[in-house]
Design a protein around this motif. Structure first.
Motif, PDB file in Angstrom:
ATOM      1  N   ASN A 150     -74.632  13.120  -4.286  1.00 55.10           N
ATOM      2  CA  ASN A 150     -75.831  12.508  -3.691  1.00 55.10           C
ATOM      3  C   ASN A 150     -76.129  13.055  -2.300  1.00 55.10           C
ATOM      4  N   ASP A 151     -75.222  13.869  -1.748  1.00 53.73           N
ATOM      5  CA  ASP A 151     -75.411  14.401  -0.402  1.00 53.73           C
ATOM      6  C   ASP A 151     -76.443  15.523  -0.391  1.00 53.73           C
ATOM      7  N   THR A 152     -77.224  15.567   0.690  1.00 57.41           N
ATOM      8  CA  THR A 152     -78.139  16.687   0.919  1.00 57.41           C
ATOM      9  C   THR A 152     -77.657  17.530   2.097  1.00 57.41           C
ATOM     10  N   ASN A 153     -76.852  16.906   2.958  1.00 61.25           N
ATOM     11  CA  ASN A 153     -76.229  17.597   4.079  1.00 61.25           C
ATOM     12  C   ASN A 153     -74.770  17.177   4.155  1.00 61.25           C
ATOM     13  N   PHE A 154     -73.948  18.033   4.754  1.00 55.64           N
ATOM     14  CA  PHE A 154     -72.524  17.707   4.839  1.00 55.64           C
ATOM     15  C   PHE A 154     -71.909  18.359   6.068  1.00 55.64           C
TER      16      PHE A 154
END
Length: 235
Positions: free
Chosen positions: A12-16
């Motif tokens: 579900n992440d778009t950035n990390f």
């Protein structure tokens, strides 16, 4: 392709953002910079493609550009292997089994085990490294070490085998394996399983098997078993 592993990244992440140690490795050791592409897995089957947006040694950040759930193998292999006297031999087994393909590993403490205490922290790192090196996206599960008799007190629903060296009626493992079937294989310590342990396994419906005509070391036997299962399922 170089593969990074981080269990905290989610589909579900778009950035990390990576932690300090990994950020330093990416930005300083590998000299990655803004705009470079990274491939990351969380060990649960997901493969992420990401672009570096901040290449700081303390705080490396990426934007997820694509993701895909990799297919699982058509079988699950569980190897329950007694710890070897020398840790490096067990570590070699963990590395090679991960490269070949395995789902679960359980260190079992047996009557003849020369090593009764096992610290798994380093084992986990070796498995992670082997997963990345072999470009796999599923991290094998390393169970807590368990006594043989306690391991027997489980409900087994897959094919179950015990490989031992006693001169009794045994079948070759390759003749007993079924295609696309989950299986658990027991591999004993340097001194082999005790007669009592073999009898206990047979009482629990484990099939006694041989891995060949020669006597194998614990770690070699484990790899031979692992490869036999993989080879059968790759045909």
């Amino acid at each position: 392709m170089q593969l990074f592993y981080n269990p905290n990244i989610s589909e579900n992440d778009t950035n990390f953002s990576f932690d300090k140690d990994e950020s330093r490795h990416i930005a300083k050791v590998l000299r990655k910079t803004i705009g470079d592409t990274l491939h990351i897995t969380n060990g649960n089957g997901w493969l992420f493609t990401a672009e570096i947006t901040l290449a700081d040694q303390k705080h490396c950040t990426v934007a997820i550009t694509s993701k895909s759930l990799q297919p699982k193998r058509g079988y699950n292999l569980h190897l329950a292997v007694a710890p070897t006297k020398m840790n490096d031999r067990y570590e070699w087994f963990l590395e090679k089994a991960t490269e070949i393909g395995i789902e679960t590993i359980t260190p079992i403490i047996c009557d003849h085990s020369e090593r009764k205490v096992v610290k798994t922290e380093r084992f986990e790192k070796i498995i992670q490294s082997a997963m990345k090196q072999s470009l796999q996206c599923y991290l094998p599960k390393l169970n807590t070490p368990i006594a043989f008799k306690d391991f027997m007190n489980q409900d087994f629903t897959d094919q179950i085998f015990i490989a031992h060296c006693e001169e009794t009626d045994k079948k070759s493992l390759k003749s007993q394996l079924k295609l696309a079937s989950d299986c658990t294989i027991l591999i004993g310590p340097e001194g082999d399983f005790s007669v009592k342990e073999i009898e206990m396994a047979l009482q629990h419906q484990f099939i006694p098997v041989t891995l060949g005509e020669t006597r194998l070391r614990t770690e070699t036997a484990a790899i031979a078993a692992c490869h036999s299962v993989a080879f059968l399922n790759e045909l």
